[in-house]
Design a protein around this motif. Structure first.
Motif, PDB file in Angstrom:
ATOM      1  N   MET A  72      75.011 -35.953  64.311  1.00 59.60           N
ATOM      2  CA  MET A  72      75.226 -35.301  65.607  1.00 59.60           C
ATOM      3  C   MET A  72      76.199 -36.137  66.428  1.00 59.60           C
TER       4      MET A  72
ATOM      5  N   ALA B  92      70.414 -37.993  74.899  1.00 65.34           N
ATOM      6  CA  ALA B  92      71.740 -38.556  74.662  1.00 65.34           C
ATOM      7  C   ALA B  92      72.380 -39.023  75.971  1.00 65.34           C
ATOM      8  N   MET B  93      72.271 -38.209  77.028  1.00 61.06           N
ATOM      9  CA  MET B  93      72.844 -38.594  78.312  1.00 61.06           C
ATOM     10  C   MET B  93      72.118 -39.807  78.897  1.00 61.06           C
TER      11      MET B  93
ATOM     12  N   ASP C 243      77.781 -31.550  73.332  1.00 60.63           N
ATOM     13  CA  ASP C 243      77.313 -31.974  72.017  1.00 60.63           C
ATOM     14  C   ASP C 243      78.034 -31.168  70.947  1.00 60.63           C
TER      15      ASP C 243
ATOM     16  N   TRP D 288      80.948 -41.671  74.181  1.00 64.08           N
ATOM     17  CA  TRP D 288      80.533 -40.973  72.970  1.00 64.08           C
ATOM     18  C   TRP D 288      79.279 -41.597  72.386  1.00 64.08           C
TER      19      TRP D 288
ATOM     20  N   ARG E 249      70.544 -33.206  74.132  1.00 62.14           N
ATOM     21  CA  ARG E 249      71.502 -33.669  75.130  1.00 62.14           C
ATOM     22  C   ARG E 249      70.848 -34.524  76.213  1.00 62.14           C
TER      23      ARG E 249
ATOM     24  N   TYR F 100      77.567 -36.558  70.563  1.00 66.14           N
ATOM     25  CA  TYR F 100      77.420 -36.225  71.985  1.00 66.14           C
ATOM     26  C   TYR F 100      78.534 -36.900  72.774  1.00 66.14           C
ATOM     27  N   HIS F 101      78.881 -36.316  73.926  1.00 66.68           N
ATOM     28  CA  HIS F 101      79.894 -36.939  74.774  1.00 66.68           C
ATOM     29  C   HIS F 101      79.580 -36.700  76.243  1.00 66.68           C
TER      30      HIS F 101
ATOM     31  N   ALA G 112      78.427 -33.086  80.280  1.00 65.09           N
ATOM     32  CA  ALA G 112      77.913 -33.472  78.973  1.00 65.09           C
ATOM     33  C   ALA G 112      78.200 -32.396  77.939  1.00 65.09           C
TER      34      ALA G 112
END
Length: 252
Positions: free
Chosen positions: A156, A135-136, A168, A185, A132, A158-159, A166
């Motif tokens: 995977m 991803a962020m 996942d 996303w 995460r 993530y959002h 956040a």
């Protein structure tokens, strides 16, 4: 319109051909190829030619670290097998094919979609989105609502919400996921040519731009044929074939 998101082909002819056929039967009208077309596999020339043809037809195509390794020389941090495969691949590609790989952009944007191999915060550095935190960092680096990337070899999602929350999600194949409009996303479709999650089936995803739904896909292909082609290729490390065979056993 439906976009097929395909990454990490790794010169695996059997997997890529199967995924292309499957995606077309699912109604994909656009292809986004997210890098690493070569390296590890035994059919780099065939795969590169297919990628070139798709790009000529309007596909989105970005560079991966193995593509640049083959066209420009191995990158720091690559393991011994990866370097051996890169040198082997260079000797199997024409100058025209090598120029094509070298010409690919690091990322492409199309309206609210960003396509990149590794991440949005440093595309040419090829840092992995391992969780995460990365991803962020990637989502904060772009204003695009959707980021599509590969490199991790495992599917995977993530959002990031508008309030900074956040999340996942480890997706299940074949189940449409609505991508809510109030979030950003990051989509990792997994590896077409070399999955690393214990499931040997080729991984990719389809994004439906009209319904704003994402569907992860797993497509069985002839893994034994791909492994046999690797074993029959003089100069490629035997461990590369064993790795595909290991995935086959692990996925049962």
């Amino acid at each position: 319109m439906k976009t097929a998101l395909i990454s990490d082909l790794h010169a695996n002819r059997q997997a890529f051909a199967t995924v292309l056929d499957h995606a077309r039967r699912q109604g994909a009208g656009h292809f986004a190829l997210l890098g690493d077309y070569v390296g590890y596999g035994s059919d780099p020339g065939w795969v590169v030619d297919q990628v070139r043809a798709l790009r000529a037809e309007g596909a989105t195509v970005v560079a991966g670290n193995h593509d640049l390794g083959v066209s420009q020389g191995p990158r720091a941090g690559m393991n011994e097998d990866a370097r051996a495969a890169i040198e082997w691949t260079r000797s199997r590609l024409s100058e025209d094919q090598l120029r094509f790989l070298a010409s690919l952009p690091m990322s492409e944007e199309d309206e609210d979609c960003l396509y990149v191999h590794a991440n949005a915060f440093d595309p040419s550095g090829f840092a992995y989105v391992q969780g995460r935190l990365e991803a962020m960092r990637s989502l904060h680096a772009t204003e695009c609502r959707y980021t599509f990337c590969g490199h991790m070899h495992e599917p995977m999602l993530y959002h990031l919400s508008g309030t900074g929350k956040a999340g996942d999600f480890k997706p299940q194949p074949g189940m449409p996921i609505p991508l809510l409009p109030n979030r950003q996303w990051l989509v990792i479709p997994g590896a077409c040519g070399q999955p690393r999650d214990g499931n040997p089936a080729a991984a990719y995803a389809i994004f439906d731009h009209d319904s704003e739904e994402l569907t992860f896909q797993r497509v069985p292909y002839d893994v034994e044929a791909a492994a046999a082609a690797l074993r029959a290729a003089p100069g490629l490390p035997p461990a590369l074939a064993e790795r595909l065979a290991t995935r086959l056993v692990a996925g049962r």
